[in-house]
Scaffold this active site. Sequence first.
Site, PDB file in Angstrom:
ATOM      1  N   LYS A  23       0.825  -1.216   0.000  1.00 26.17           N
ATOM      2  CA  LYS A  23       0.000   0.000   0.000  1.00 26.17           C
ATOM      3  C   LYS A  23       0.860   1.267   0.000  1.00 26.17           C
ATOM      4  CE  LYS A  23      -4.038  -2.195   1.960  1.00 26.17           C
ATOM      5  NZ  LYS A  23      -5.047  -2.249   3.018  1.00 26.17           N
ATOM      6  N   ARG A  46       9.106  -5.420   8.382  1.00 21.98           N
ATOM      7  CA  ARG A  46       9.646  -6.653   8.990  1.00 21.98           C
ATOM      8  C   ARG A  46       8.673  -7.143  10.071  1.00 21.98           C
ATOM      9  NH1 ARG A  46       8.867  -5.433  13.619  1.00 21.98           N
ATOM     10  NH2 ARG A  46      10.141  -4.221  15.060  1.00 21.98           N
ATOM     11  N   ASP A  73       4.650  -3.800  18.262  1.00 20.92           N
ATOM     12  CA  ASP A  73       5.517  -3.722  17.081  1.00 20.92           C
ATOM     13  C   ASP A  73       5.904  -5.095  16.539  1.00 20.92           C
ATOM     14  OD1 ASP A  73       7.177  -4.441  19.139  1.00 20.92           O
ATOM     15  OD2 ASP A  73       8.858  -3.224  18.457  1.00 20.92           O
ATOM     16  N   ARG A  78       8.711   0.744   8.256  1.00 21.23           N
ATOM     17  CA  ARG A  78       9.503   1.976   8.344  1.00 21.23           C
ATOM     18  C   ARG A  78       9.359   2.735   7.041  1.00 21.23           C
ATOM     19  NH1 ARG A  78      14.992   0.647  10.448  1.00 21.23           N
ATOM     20  NH2 ARG A  78      13.766   0.359  12.336  1.00 21.23           N
ATOM     21  N   LYS A 113      14.783  11.847  21.611  1.00 17.79           N
ATOM     22  CA  LYS A 113      15.118  11.040  22.794  1.00 17.79           C
ATOM     23  C   LYS A 113      16.491  11.453  23.329  1.00 17.79           C
ATOM     24  CE  LYS A 113      12.632   6.823  22.948  1.00 17.79           C
ATOM     25  NZ  LYS A 113      12.758   5.370  23.146  1.00 17.79           N
ATOM     26  N   SER A 115      18.988   9.828  23.777  1.00 18.69           N
ATOM     27  CA  SER A 115      20.056   9.163  23.006  1.00 18.69           C
ATOM     28  C   SER A 115      20.416   9.942  21.737  1.00 18.69           C
ATOM     29  CB  SER A 115      19.594   7.759  22.597  1.00 18.69           C
ATOM     30  OG  SER A 115      18.430   7.849  21.775  1.00 18.69           O
ATOM     31  N   HIS A 121       6.581   8.009  15.396  1.00 26.21           N
ATOM     32  CA  HIS A 121       6.034   6.653  15.530  1.00 26.21           C
ATOM     33  C   HIS A 121       4.506   6.680  15.572  1.00 26.21           C
ATOM     34  CE1 HIS A 121       9.871   4.756  17.498  1.00 26.21           C
ATOM     35  NE2 HIS A 121      10.123   5.433  16.396  1.00 26.21           N
ATOM     36  N   GLU A 140       3.410  -1.132  14.102  1.00 23.80           N
ATOM     37  CA  GLU A 140       4.115   0.133  14.368  1.00 23.80           C
ATOM     38  C   GLU A 140       4.658   0.687  13.062  1.00 23.80           C
ATOM     39  OE1 GLU A 140       7.201   1.363  17.720  1.00 23.80           O
ATOM     40  OE2 GLU A 140       8.243   0.415  16.044  1.00 23.80           O
TER      41      GLU A 140
HETATM   42  P1  0O2 Z   1      13.796  -3.007  17.614  1.00 24.03           P
HETATM   43  O1  0O2 Z   1      14.866  -4.016  17.728  1.00 24.03           O
HETATM   44  O2  0O2 Z   1      14.109  -1.938  16.621  1.00 24.03           O
HETATM   45  O3  0O2 Z   1      12.443  -3.581  17.412  1.00 24.03           O
HETATM   46  P2  0O2 Z   1       7.811  -0.389  23.445  1.00 24.03           P
HETATM   47  O4  0O2 Z   1       8.915  -1.127  24.131  1.00 24.03           O
HETATM   48  O5  0O2 Z   1       7.989  -0.342  21.938  1.00 24.03           O
HETATM   49  O6  0O2 Z   1       6.453  -0.786  23.831  1.00 24.03           O
HETATM   50  P3  0O2 Z   1       9.017   2.052  23.886  1.00 24.03           P
HETATM   51  O7  0O2 Z   1      10.367   1.467  24.105  1.00 24.03           O
HETATM   52  O8  0O2 Z   1       8.655   3.243  24.723  1.00 24.03           O
HETATM   53  O9  0O2 Z   1       7.877   1.032  24.039  1.00 24.03           O
HETATM   54  O10 0O2 Z   1       8.823   2.414  22.387  1.00 24.03           O
HETATM   55  P4  0O2 Z   1       9.575   3.467  21.551  1.00 24.03           P
HETATM   56  O11 0O2 Z   1      10.447   4.328  22.394  1.00 24.03           O
HETATM   57  O12 0O2 Z   1       8.546   4.131  20.741  1.00 24.03           O
HETATM   58  O13 0O2 Z   1      10.543   2.551  20.689  1.00 24.03           O
HETATM   59  C1  0O2 Z   1      10.047   1.681  19.759  1.00 24.03           C
HETATM   60  C2  0O2 Z   1      11.113   1.430  18.709  1.00 24.03           C
HETATM   61  O14 0O2 Z   1      11.702   2.661  18.298  1.00 24.03           O
HETATM   62  C3  0O2 Z   1      12.278   0.605  19.185  1.00 24.03           C
HETATM   63  O15 0O2 Z   1      11.938  -0.742  19.112  1.00 24.03           O
HETATM   64  C4  0O2 Z   1      13.344   1.004  18.184  1.00 24.03           C
HETATM   65  O16 0O2 Z   1      13.127   0.379  16.915  1.00 24.03           O
HETATM   66  C5  0O2 Z   1      13.071   2.472  18.014  1.00 24.03           C
HETATM   67  N1  0O2 Z   1      13.850   3.235  18.989  1.00 24.03           N
HETATM   68  C6  0O2 Z   1      13.405   3.820  20.121  1.00 24.03           C
HETATM   69  N2  0O2 Z   1      14.394   4.459  20.763  1.00 24.03           N
HETATM   70  C7  0O2 Z   1      15.508   4.280  20.017  1.00 24.03           C
HETATM   71  C8  0O2 Z   1      16.867   4.722  20.157  1.00 24.03           C
HETATM   72  O17 0O2 Z   1      17.264   5.390  21.111  1.00 24.03           O
HETATM   73  N3  0O2 Z   1      17.749   4.331  19.164  1.00 24.03           N
HETATM   74  C9  0O2 Z   1      17.348   3.577  18.103  1.00 24.03           C
HETATM   75  N4  0O2 Z   1      18.268   3.256  17.182  1.00 24.03           N
HETATM   76  N5  0O2 Z   1      16.073   3.147  17.955  1.00 24.03           N
HETATM   77  C10 0O2 Z   1      15.172   3.501  18.898  1.00 24.03           C
HETATM   78  P5  0O2 Z   1      12.690  -1.830  19.939  1.00 24.03           P
HETATM   79  O18 0O2 Z   1      11.796  -2.982  20.171  1.00 24.03           O
HETATM   80  O19 0O2 Z   1      13.274  -1.206  21.187  1.00 24.03           O
HETATM   81  O20 0O2 Z   1      13.860  -2.264  19.011  1.00 24.03           O
END
Ligand code: 0O2
Length: 267
Positions: A23, A46, A73, A78, A113, A115, A121, A140
Amino acid sequence: MEIQLWREILAPYQLAVDELKVKFEHIIREHRSAGLYSPIEQVIGRVKSISSILEKVQKKQCSINQIEEYLDDIAGIRIICQFVEDIDKVVDIIRNREDMTIKSEKDYINHMKPSGYRSYHMIINYTVNTMNGPKHIRAEIQIRTLAMNFWATIEHSLQYKYKQNMPAHIREKLSSASEAIIQLDEEMSAVRDEIMDAQNSFQIKANIVSDILNNIQNLYKIANKREIIKIQDEFYKVYQVGDIEQLAHFSKQLDIIAEGYRAQSLS
Ligand code: 0O2
């Protein structure tokens, strides 16, 4: 949960990822075939790997049987944009769609963030149809620029390597790289109109050339060979000049010739 059930549980999420990719890629195609700039540059999808799911289960302190309830997610899309401005456009496109509803949104573009991570999102509710009937799932969608994606990809692999123990000097480098990404995106935005103009012209020219070649190929099957060779030579001449107006004019005239032969609908 039985290990062999993983595949069954993840199958609808794979379907959602496949459908959503099609889509969003269609949005790119629609824009490009209309000769318009697409706010979406690239779509990646993915299903979360089983090992990442297990890690999240630990982090969220839930049971494996609760993953569908606790994880937003499992299906991830993406969307990569060229410019920061495109992100809002994509968010609006998603908000206005009738085949998905928004559960929640997080704006890490305006609220970076600690970081240095930046991305927009959206968690969406989406329905897939399986052989057992409709299944409502969540997915997500992460929306970010090419530059933000570059930073996030590198930082993600370093996070994976160091877990919670990232050395301070690497953290600092990532933080200053994140500032550089903000500046890069700003500088690209400043010349956005010119870049978009250049890309639009390129796309319009590509569309016209494709129409012309299509017509020539169809005419080959039915028209007089000598006439076709003349058309082809004429096309090369116009193409070499490189002027879009001339190419468009040539294409229109060729349409009229093809219509005369009823060649346009030939495949
Ligand atoms: P992966 O391996 O990419 O899937 P949630 O745990 O999702 O319910 P959270 O952690 O508050 O709640 O969600 P958030 O902050 O929206 O983050 C969701 C995803 O955003 C992460 O998934 C990462 O893909 C990305 N992300 C968030 N913070 C960072 C960061 O500081 N650096 C990078 N590179 N990516 C980030 P996952 O499952 O943590 O990881």
